[in-house]
Design an enzyme around this catalytic site. Structure first.
Site, PDB file in Angstrom:
ATOM      1  N   SER A  95       0.834  -1.204   0.000  1.00 47.26           N
ATOM      2  CA  SER A  95       0.000   0.000   0.000  1.00 47.26           C
ATOM      3  C   SER A  95       0.874   1.261   0.000  1.00 47.26           C
ATOM      4  O   SER A  95       1.671   1.458  -0.909  1.00 47.26           O
ATOM      5  CB  SER A  95      -0.952  -0.040   1.195  1.00 47.26           C
ATOM      6  OG  SER A  95      -2.005   0.885   1.039  1.00 47.26           O
ATOM      7  N   ASP A 224      -9.696  -5.433  -4.402  1.00 49.36           N
ATOM      8  CA  ASP A 224      -9.120  -4.452  -3.478  1.00 49.36           C
ATOM      9  C   ASP A 224      -9.999  -3.203  -3.485  1.00 49.36           C
ATOM     10  O   ASP A 224     -10.097  -2.499  -4.483  1.00 49.36           O
ATOM     11  CB  ASP A 224      -7.700  -4.107  -3.917  1.00 49.36           C
ATOM     12  CG  ASP A 224      -6.930  -3.281  -2.899  1.00 49.36           C
ATOM     13  OD1 ASP A 224      -7.547  -2.413  -2.252  1.00 49.36           O
ATOM     14  OD2 ASP A 224      -5.712  -3.492  -2.769  1.00 49.36           O
ATOM     15  N   HIS A 253      -7.592  -5.807   0.143  1.00 54.28           N
ATOM     16  CA  HIS A 253      -6.390  -4.990   0.302  1.00 54.28           C
ATOM     17  C   HIS A 253      -5.431  -5.588   1.333  1.00 54.28           C
ATOM     18  O   HIS A 253      -4.216  -5.477   1.193  1.00 54.28           O
ATOM     19  CB  HIS A 253      -6.784  -3.573   0.713  1.00 54.28           C
ATOM     20  CG  HIS A 253      -5.654  -2.602   0.693  1.00 54.28           C
ATOM     21  ND1 HIS A 253      -4.896  -2.368  -0.437  1.00 54.28           N
ATOM     22  CD2 HIS A 253      -5.145  -1.788   1.664  1.00 54.28           C
ATOM     23  CE1 HIS A 253      -3.975  -1.451  -0.169  1.00 54.28           C
ATOM     24  NE2 HIS A 253      -4.094  -1.093   1.091  1.00 54.28           N
TER      25      HIS A 253
END
Length: 273
Positions: A95, A224, A253
């Site tokens: 991320s 996601d 995610h």
């Protein structure tokens, strides 16, 4: 607690376990090095040296008023790598951490880096613009700012639902995982976490991705809900010169936790190539 002190006097916490080729893990927002516990335990047992740090203003690192920028995060990472004299290094970022890894390469090169792994990563650009219509509207990020500012404790609890796909039919909700996310988030400093929202959403990493001149693995879930795959991994895979894109069907995610076994096997195969 192991820490380094950066040139601007900030203490950065890190874990450093095992022996062998080093793997350095960079976490997502608003988490800490603890988000990588399963990967660190697994790869440590596989004969690798595993390192993970808490980004400034996150986790156990100093909560700074200034310097919560991607430029500084990338420079902090470089200082950690130099302090530990890491070479033949595998950089793994999830991320926001994927942005940190990419920007580190963009600013500092790959002289010490053997491979790069981006997991659910934000590059090249999360924000929706005229030239990036697949991106996420600014109003979404303004909402994240509002939630973090007004009641981050509740906001972090609520965020776990889309983060881990717990709002999908048949999802097995883990209250322990939700509590771990909340705890890690609440350890960080609110000012730095607010500043970081701009860094993961509005910074364009396109040129950084082009400079990743070592083998790269890009892993992303096609479900996601935080970093949609169309504006991230699918574009990044075309920008990184030597990239392999691995799409996890139905993955969320937080796949480093929810699909840990599958992810670890994929990473191990990539490391052994």
């Amino acid at each position: 607690m192991a820490t380094i002190t950066t040139r601007d006097g900030t203490k950065i916490f890190y874990k450093d376990w095992g022996k062998g080729q080093p793997i350095l893990f960079s976490h997502g927002w608003p988490l800490s090095a603890d988000a990588w516990d399963v990967q660190m335990a697994y790869f440590g047992q596989q004969g690798y040296r595993v390192i993970a740090h808490d980004r400034r203003s996150h986790g156990r690192s100093d909560q700074t008023w200034d310097g919560n920028t991607m430029d500084q995060y990338a420079d902090d990472l470089a200082e950690l790598i130099e302090a530990l004299d890491l070479r033949d290094l595998v950089l793994v970022g999830h991320s926001t951490g994927g942005g940190e890894v990419a920007h580190h390469v963009g600013r500092h090169g790959t002289g010490r880096v053997a491979k790069v792994v981006l997991i659910g990563a934000v590059p090249p650009l999360m924000l929706k613009t005229a030239s990036n219509p697949e991106g996420t509207p600014i109003e979404v990020f303004d909402g994240i700012r509002k939630g973090t500012f007004e009641n981050r404790s509740q906001f972090f609890k609520d965020l776990t639902t889309p983060f881990y796909g717990f709002n999908r039919p048949g999802a097995q909700i883990s209250e322990g995982l939700r509590e771990s996310f909340w705890l890690q988030g609440m350890m960080g400093g609110i000012k730095g976490q607010l500043d970081c929202i701009r860094e993961f959403s509005e910074v364009d990493y396109t040129e950084d991705l082009k400079k990743i001149d070592v083998p790269a693995l890009i892993v992303h879930g096609d479900d996601d809900q935080i970093v949609p795959i169309q504006a991230s991994a699918q574009k990044a895979a075309k920008l990184v010169p030597n990239a392999t894109l691995k799409v996890f069907q139905g993955a969320d995610h937080g796949l480093a936790q929810t699909r840990a076994g599958e992810l670890n096997a994929e990473l191990l195969a990539f490391l052994k190539r």
